[in-house]
Structures are given as structure tokens and as C-alpha cells.
Design an enzyme around this catalytic site. Structure first.
Site, mmCIF file in Angstrom:
data_model
loop_
_atom_site.group_PDB
_atom_site.id
_atom_site.type_symbol
_atom_site.label_atom_id
_atom_site.label_comp_id
_atom_site.label_asym_id
_atom_site.label_seq_id
_atom_site.Cartn_x
_atom_site.Cartn_y
_atom_site.Cartn_z
ATOM 1 N N ASP A 1 0.846 -1.193 0.000
ATOM 2 C CA ASP A 1 0.000 0.000 0.000
ATOM 3 C C ASP A 1 0.883 1.244 0.000
ATOM 4 O O ASP A 1 1.883 1.294 0.727
ATOM 5 C CB ASP A 1 -0.867 0.008 1.259
ATOM 6 C CG ASP A 1 -2.353 0.046 0.947
ATOM 7 O OD1 ASP A 1 -2.749 0.871 0.116
ATOM 8 O OD2 ASP A 1 -3.107 -0.752 1.527
ATOM 9 N N GLU B 1 -7.026 2.622 -5.929
ATOM 10 C CA GLU B 1 -8.346 2.585 -5.308
ATOM 11 C C GLU B 1 -9.083 3.866 -5.680
ATOM 12 O O GLU B 1 -8.612 4.968 -5.404
ATOM 13 C CB GLU B 1 -8.210 2.491 -3.784
ATOM 14 C CG GLU B 1 -9.549 2.552 -3.064
ATOM 15 C CD GLU B 1 -9.424 2.912 -1.595
ATOM 16 O OE1 GLU B 1 -10.235 2.420 -0.798
ATOM 17 O OE2 GLU B 1 -8.519 3.696 -1.252
ATOM 18 N N HIS C 1 -10.755 -4.513 3.661
ATOM 19 C CA HIS C 1 -10.665 -4.121 5.061
ATOM 20 C C HIS C 1 -11.560 -2.954 5.425
ATOM 21 O O HIS C 1 -11.539 -2.501 6.576
ATOM 22 C CB HIS C 1 -9.209 -3.751 5.383
ATOM 23 C CG HIS C 1 -8.715 -2.586 4.576
ATOM 24 N ND1 HIS C 1 -8.513 -2.661 3.216
ATOM 25 C CD2 HIS C 1 -8.425 -1.306 4.927
ATOM 26 C CE1 HIS C 1 -8.102 -1.491 2.773
ATOM 27 N NE2 HIS C 1 -8.044 -0.653 3.781
ATOM 28 N N ASP C 2 -12.346 -2.451 4.481
ATOM 29 C CA ASP C 2 -13.167 -1.259 4.717
ATOM 30 C C ASP C 2 -14.668 -1.527 4.726
ATOM 31 O O ASP C 2 -15.441 -0.625 5.061
ATOM 32 C CB ASP C 2 -12.876 -0.195 3.653
ATOM 33 C CG ASP C 2 -11.588 0.563 3.902
ATOM 34 O OD1 ASP C 2 -11.178 0.670 5.075
ATOM 35 O OD2 ASP C 2 -10.983 1.045 2.930
ATOM 36 N N ASP D 1 -3.595 3.988 -2.357
ATOM 37 C CA ASP D 1 -4.762 4.261 -1.530
ATOM 38 C C ASP D 1 -5.410 5.587 -1.930
ATOM 39 O O ASP D 1 -4.724 6.585 -2.150
ATOM 40 C CB ASP D 1 -4.331 4.317 -0.059
ATOM 41 C CG ASP D 1 -5.468 4.616 0.883
ATOM 42 O OD1 ASP D 1 -6.362 3.771 1.011
ATOM 43 O OD2 ASP D 1 -5.460 5.708 1.484
#
Length: 546
Positions: A101, A271, A331-332, A203
């Protein structure tokens, strides 16, 4: 199945590891890099091509690593820089790529850059963040609001100015309009490329630049919930026209690509979350910018055939011209087996999970799996007193945050904390997850884990030509998801039943005598021109063009 050897990422399967929750090697309750090394053989056994590791940089962990305090060091809770070097070496020995990331839009407020920037208005980093004077009445410069709730502007008493923070107040936005900041960000990416990483997941990539004129965002028509109430989060009250997705992003991403091309076989996946995601994904993955982009389009609660057809149609341009990476969990958001099975029985929910993976594997694009998806883990129910996610704490109880999808990976059913850690983990282990541990599923031929393995193995054995085959979605009026993948020489017809009832599909004439290549765990009745599929059933046909 893979495409061109220099484009290994096309049609690849990427496995996302959230390091805090994967494997704790030292018993402090937090997963770490040595823990990932210990489990590389397990990851390899899944058949995936690459691992995406969520942030492990030095950080105060207010947002669990997405608030970076040092882009070039490993936070002590995860290990040391040497551990990362060992991880790269061990992964590469097993033929696994490593993607990390990278956060380019903001840092932690404890980063030395920000500490210097806020110290005065005339230091060498004074313009490295986005500072603005208040309006005459003391209010912020405009109406922008934070993703996590509340205003985006935070008051700094030292400079007597506001700074922009699109997420938490502890995450000040970088001023990437400043050429010095751009050079520093590229240099920090180069640092990890030189250590052997195979790519970056960028990200919130469309947040890198803001509109310098700082115009207000326009109001968005409110979408009322089933109780007739407006959204919980103020972020949903605006069209985010000016605080992200600016044209300068496109130019900077070309610079990122130029850097990446100095390191053959590396990849970038961005993303993208926006009101106009499909257009931005196309823009970001064409004209020599990102290799891939993934959005929140499949991270919603709706997984009906109608919704998926509409989503693929909206994303047609990025599917045809750019390259999508399909993700249904991360993870969100709440885990897909919970989020996508509302109204379905528990038994049918379990049979639908492999169907969702089959859909991802057969769509044009790449696939990103989130750790625990292969075990069929449902969303964990976390008590308020156990929450640690500031997002959930701020918006409780209407929104419970992201902790329910971030709980520790269950490895051994019979061990304390499911074998994740010898001591109390940073989030509790769900008893339901303990019963789905790897140790329980490993030796069961029909377990979710082994179904996922068999599907990925099936995918790898498909003709290489499918990797970049064109895609056409067939508009049915029922709960079937149907699409065709085409090359100049062959065609694949994919039929998936996403509903609760048996459905029939009449084959196009050219597919009546086609060869069926459906994975063995999916059932259908294939007789002549009509296919009958039970709920969670599938049929895949392959034909060569004459």
C-alpha cells in the site's frame, strides 16, 4: 491463466493481507511481517499470484497505518526493515509477487514534514500541506466535509490557519501541487522498488490533488433510508466535485508510470471512490497511467443480477480500454458472505460464496481476494466497548465501522485465539470464525477453503486467450448473470444463477453444441438448447470459432 509475461497482472489473483490481523509471531496481540513469512506456504497453496499487504509503515496507528509517519521504515509493531527484506525474498522464492500500500494523498500529523510545516508560515515545508486562512467570521474556507464525518478543515493554533484533512484530523492532506512534494513521493516509491517490491496499491488515489480555487462542493439530493431519514454521514450530502478527482491527478499518474517502467514487471492498482467512478477508472488506467483500478462498485450491499449487469454496463469503457480489478471484500466494508446474502438462508449463503468467486474469475479483469474470504468468514459482531476504529466510534450505532471485517485470521480451532496470537489480540476472535479455522477446513474436500483452491486452480488452467478476451453482458430479465467472453478464435459463455429459485436459459444457437467447462462443484441441467440452473448454479461453455 495469465496474459503476456510482461503483464503478469492481467487476470491475476491478488490476495490482500491486513497485517495486524493475519498472524502474530511474537505474542503481542498484533500480526506482523514475520507472521506473514510463517504463512507464505499457506498463501502459495491458494494458487494466487500476488499478495497485497496493507500499510506496515511507521505510524501512530490512529487509522491503523493509513496515517504514515515515515514512508521508509517499518513500524516496530510489525517488525523491522530486515523483516520486510526477508518477506520479499521468501515470497519471490515461492513465485509470489508483493504489492504494498502506498498513501500519496496524506500523512500522519506526527510525520516530521507536518510537524515542520505547522511550526510557522515561512519554513522550508510551509507549503507541503494545504493551509488556508479562515473567512472573516472565522469559519473554514469552504464547505468540504470529511469522509469520516464532520468538516475537512482543522484549525491550527500555531499558524492561525486551517489545514485540509479529507479523512481524520490526524491525517493532513499533502499539497501535491507543490513540485517538491511530488519529487519526494516518487523518491519514497523508488525506495521500495529498489528493495524489490512488485508494485503498489495506491490508496484513495483520486484524492491526491484538490481544486486550488477551493470552490464549494454542490449539494447532493438526499437519499432517504427506509425510515425516511437522511444519511448518517455528512459526506453523503455533497457531490465531491472539487475536493478530489482533479485533472492534475492524470498528469501525476503518468509520472508514477514513468517511474514504474524503470522496474520491469511492476504494477500499480489504484483505489477509486467517486460519484463518477467508472469514468475515472477509465481515465486512470489509460494513456500510460495506472495498470489497474478497483472501485467500490462491488463493495455495496446489492449483488442482484440486475445490479451487476448495470454495474458492468457502466464500467464498459474501463473494461474494454483500461483494466479493472474486481474486489467484493476488503478491510473497509462488511464481509461479502454477510453483505451479499441478506435474505438468503445460511445454507444457501455458503454455496453462493464460491459462485461470487467464479464470477470474479471469469469477468474481464483481475481479482482481489481479502484474507478470510477463502474460509467463508462472516462479518464479526463487535461490541461497542471492543471497537477501535475511529470511523465506527464516531458514527455509532448507525454505523459500526470497519472492525467487523478486520478481526484476526483463525488458524487453529483448538488453540487460544484460534492460533492467531498467544495473548489477547487487538480485536476479539469471533467464536463463529474459530469454528471456520484453517485447521478445520484444510482436510475437508468440500470445505470452502478447498472449493476456493479448486476454483483458482481451474482458473489457472483456462486458455491464455481468455485473459484479454472481450466481454459482452447479456441482458436477461431474471436472476441469471450471463456474459460472453470473445477472442478472434474462440468464445466462452458464462451463466450464473444469483437468485433463490431455479432459472432457465435458452442458449444461443452457436453454443448448443459447445463444450461445457464448468467447475465440478457447480450443478446445472444441460439438455439441448435449454440450461436449467438451481440457486448458486453455474454453467460455462467454450467453443472454437469455425
Amino acid at each position: 491463466m495469465s496474459g503476456n509475461s510482461t503483464e503478469w497482472w492481467r487476470n491475476s489473483v491478488i490476495y490482500q493481507i491486513y497485517p495486524r490481523s493475519f498472524c502474530d509471531s511474537n505474542g503481542d496481540g498484533i500480526g506482523d511481517l514475520p507472521g506473514i513469512i510463517q504463512k507464505l506456504d499457506y498463501v502459495k497453496s491458494l494458487g494466487v499470484d500476488a499478495i497485497w499487504i496493507s500499510p506496515f509503515f511507521k505510524s501512530p496507528m490512529v487509522d491503523f497505518g493509513y496515517d504514515v509517519a515515515d514512508y521508509r521504515d517499518v513500524d516496530p509493531i510489525f517488525g523491522q526493515l530486515q523483516d520486510f527484506d526477508r518477506l520479499i525474498e521468501a515470497a519471490h522464492e515461492r513465485g509470489l509477487k508483493i504489492i504494498i500500500d502506498q498513501i500519496l494523498s496524506h500523512t500522519s500529523d506526527q510525520h516530521p514534514w507536518f510537524e515542520q510545516s505547522r511550526s510557522s508560515r515561512d519554513n522550508s515545508k510551509a507549503d507541503w500541506y494545504i493551509w488556508q486562512d479562515p473567512k472573516a467570521d472565522g469559519n473554514p474556507p469552504n464547505n468540504w466535509v470529511s469522509v469520516f464525518g464532520g468538516g475537512s478543515w482543522r484549525w491550527c493554533t500555531r499558524r492561525r490557519q486551517y489545514y485540509l484533512a479529507n479523512f481524520l484530523k490526524e491525517q493532513p492532506d499533502l499539497n501535491v501541487h507543490n513540485p517538491e512534494v511530488q519529487e519526494q513521493l516518487l523518491a519514497d516509491m523508488k525506495f521500495w522498488l529498489d528493495r524489490g517490491v512488485d508494485g503498489f496499491r495506491l490508496d484513495a488515489v483520486n484524492f491526491i490533488f484538490h481544486q486550488q480555487a477551493l470552490a464549494d462542493n454542490p449539494a447532493r439530493p438526499l437519499r432517504l433510508d427506509e425510515k425516511g431519514l437522511p444519511p448518517v454521514n455528512l459526506y453523503d450530502y455533497q457531490w465531491h466535485k472539487n475536493d478530489k478527482s482533479q485533472p492534475e491527478n492524470l498528469v501525476f499518474l503518468q509520472r508514477v508510470r514513468q517511474l514504474m517502467e524503470q522496474y520491469p514487471d511492476t504494477v500499480t492498482v489504484g483505489e477509486v471512490g467517486d460519484d463518477n467512478t467508472h469514468k475515472i477508472m477509465t481515465d486512470y488506467t489509460t494513456e500510460n497511467r495506472l495498470n489497474m483500478a478497483y472501485s467500490f462498485d462491488l463493495l455495496t450491499e446489492d449483488c442482484s443480477a440486475e445490479f451487476l449487469r448495470e454495474t458492468l454496463e457502466k464500467n464498459r469503457e474501463v473494461i474494454e480500454r483500461g483494466w479493472p480489478c474486481w474486489s467484493i471484500s476488503n478491510h473497509d466494508v462488511p464481509r461479502s458472505i454477510t453483505r451479499w446474502n441478506k435474505g438468503f438462508s445460511a445454507e444457501l449463503a455458503q454455496t453462493r460464496a464460491p459462485l461470487f468467486l467464479l464470477m470474479q474469475l471469469t469477468l474481464r479483469g483481475s481479482v482481489c481476494l481479502y484474507q478470510g474470504e477463502e474460509l467463508g468468514l462472516p462479518e464479526a459482531d463487535i461490541a461497542f466497548e471492543d471497537l477501535v476504529d475511529p470511523y465506527g466510534i464516531n458514527l455509532w450505532p448507525e454505523f459500526k465501522g470497519r472492525d467487523g471485517c478486520r478481526t484476526p485470521m483463525p488458524w487453529v480451532q483448538a488453540e487460544k485465539n484460534a492460533g492467531f496470537s498467544t495473548n489477547k489480540p487487538w480485536l476479539p476472535v469471533s467464536q463463529e470464525h474459530q469454528n471456520l479455522a484453517v485447521s478445520v477446513q484444510e482436510d475437508s474436500q468440500h470445505s470452502m477453503l478447498n472449493q476456493f483452491r479448486s476454483l483458482i486452480e481451474w482458473h489457472r488452467a483456462l486458455p491464455v486467450s481468455l485473459a484479454t478476451a472481450q466481454q459482452e453482458v447479456i441482458n436477461t430479465s431474471n436472476d441469471l448473470m450471463v456474459f460472453i467472453r470473445r477472442t478472434a478464435d474462440e468464445e466462452f459463455l458464462v451463466i450464473l444463477n444469483l437468485g433463490k429459485n431455479n432459472e432457465q436459459y435458452t442458449l444461443p444457437s452457436e453454443f448448443i453444441s459447445a463444450k461445457e467447462i464448468t467447475p465440478k462443484l457447480f450443478k446445472n441441467q444441460h439438455g439441448g438448447a435449454v440450461i436449467t440452473l438451481a440457486p448458486a448454479g453455474a454453467c460455462i461453455l467454450h467453443r472454437k470459432n469455425s
